[in-house]
Design a protein around this motif. Sequence first.
Motif, mmCIF file in Angstrom:
data_model
loop_
_atom_site.group_PDB
_atom_site.id
_atom_site.type_symbol
_atom_site.label_atom_id
_atom_site.label_comp_id
_atom_site.label_asym_id
_atom_site.label_seq_id
_atom_site.Cartn_x
_atom_site.Cartn_y
_atom_site.Cartn_z
ATOM 1 N N TYR A 103 0.818 -1.209 0.000
ATOM 2 C CA TYR A 103 0.000 0.000 0.000
ATOM 3 C C TYR A 103 0.853 1.261 0.000
ATOM 4 C CZ TYR A 103 -4.236 -2.707 0.755
ATOM 5 O OH TYR A 103 -5.273 -3.574 0.612
ATOM 6 N N SER A 104 2.128 1.125 0.294
ATOM 7 C CA SER A 104 3.016 2.287 0.302
ATOM 8 C C SER A 104 3.897 2.296 -0.944
ATOM 9 C CB SER A 104 3.906 2.273 1.553
ATOM 10 O OG SER A 104 4.902 3.276 1.438
ATOM 11 N N GLU A 105 3.572 3.186 -1.860
ATOM 12 C CA GLU A 105 4.385 3.354 -3.072
ATOM 13 C C GLU A 105 5.818 3.724 -2.682
ATOM 14 O OE1 GLU A 105 5.514 3.932 -7.122
ATOM 15 O OE2 GLU A 105 3.658 3.047 -6.357
ATOM 16 N N ARG A 106 5.944 4.599 -1.689
ATOM 17 C CA ARG A 106 7.265 5.052 -1.235
ATOM 18 C C ARG A 106 8.098 3.876 -0.717
ATOM 19 N NH1 ARG A 106 7.660 7.711 4.110
ATOM 20 N NH2 ARG A 106 9.866 7.934 4.441
ATOM 21 N N ALA A 107 7.503 3.052 0.123
ATOM 22 C CA ALA A 107 8.225 1.910 0.687
ATOM 23 C C ALA A 107 8.588 0.901 -0.393
ATOM 24 C CB ALA A 107 7.392 1.245 1.780
ATOM 25 N N MET A 108 7.665 0.635 -1.298
ATOM 26 C CA MET A 108 7.944 -0.363 -2.336
ATOM 27 C C MET A 108 9.040 0.125 -3.289
ATOM 28 S SD MET A 108 6.328 -2.994 -1.450
ATOM 29 C CE MET A 108 6.826 -3.972 -2.868
ATOM 30 N N GLN A 109 9.046 1.398 -3.616
ATOM 31 C CA GLN A 109 10.117 1.921 -4.469
ATOM 32 C C GLN A 109 11.465 1.847 -3.749
ATOM 33 O OE1 GLN A 109 9.869 2.314 -7.646
ATOM 34 N NE2 GLN A 109 7.681 1.889 -7.490
ATOM 35 N N GLN A 110 11.452 2.111 -2.450
ATOM 36 C CA GLN A 110 12.673 1.983 -1.647
ATOM 37 C C GLN A 110 13.177 0.540 -1.695
ATOM 38 O OE1 GLN A 110 14.366 4.248 0.247
ATOM 39 N NE2 GLN A 110 15.607 2.900 1.518
#
Length: 169
Positions: free
Chosen positions: A86-93
């Motif tokens: 659900y977290s685009e930021r976390a998944m990109q990281q």
Amino acid sequence: MQSPLSNIVLIGMPGSGKSTVGVVLAKAAALAFVDTDLLIQSHSGESLQNIVDGYGYEALRRVEEQVLCDLDVTGHVIATGGSAVYSERAMQQLKSNSVIVFLDISLATVRQRIGDFSLRGISKHPDQTLDDLFAERRVLYTRYADLIVQGENKTQDQVCEEILRGLAS
């Protein structure tokens, strides 16, 4: 196969085997292992279910995003919580230095493996059914996956072997 400095990140529904397969995979690939659900609990001082019950599913997702974005490791198998996607930021990281593996199982298998999902600390809208949650998350898991491994009717060792074969090709 992945470079020695990268990670293998396991994503999927609760009950898909992320934590169990993760330990086996880490041993087989000679990597360290981290379970982000345990990091969330350590970070917050509460169980996942207590976070959901006391503060709501959004609070769990916020803590999860923070833990994932702060995670700075290489050479690890990382078992994420089911709601990491659900977290685009976390998944990109995570994608910046990891291979993302989706452990795909059917809704029937999720139900069989987790039983009463109200006790699992699952991040979902209060009125959301498991069927709806499964459909919603499956789209996200597929979007972020570099490799999809079917976990249906397989042992943890078989799933591990399939992951290793997929990473080698």
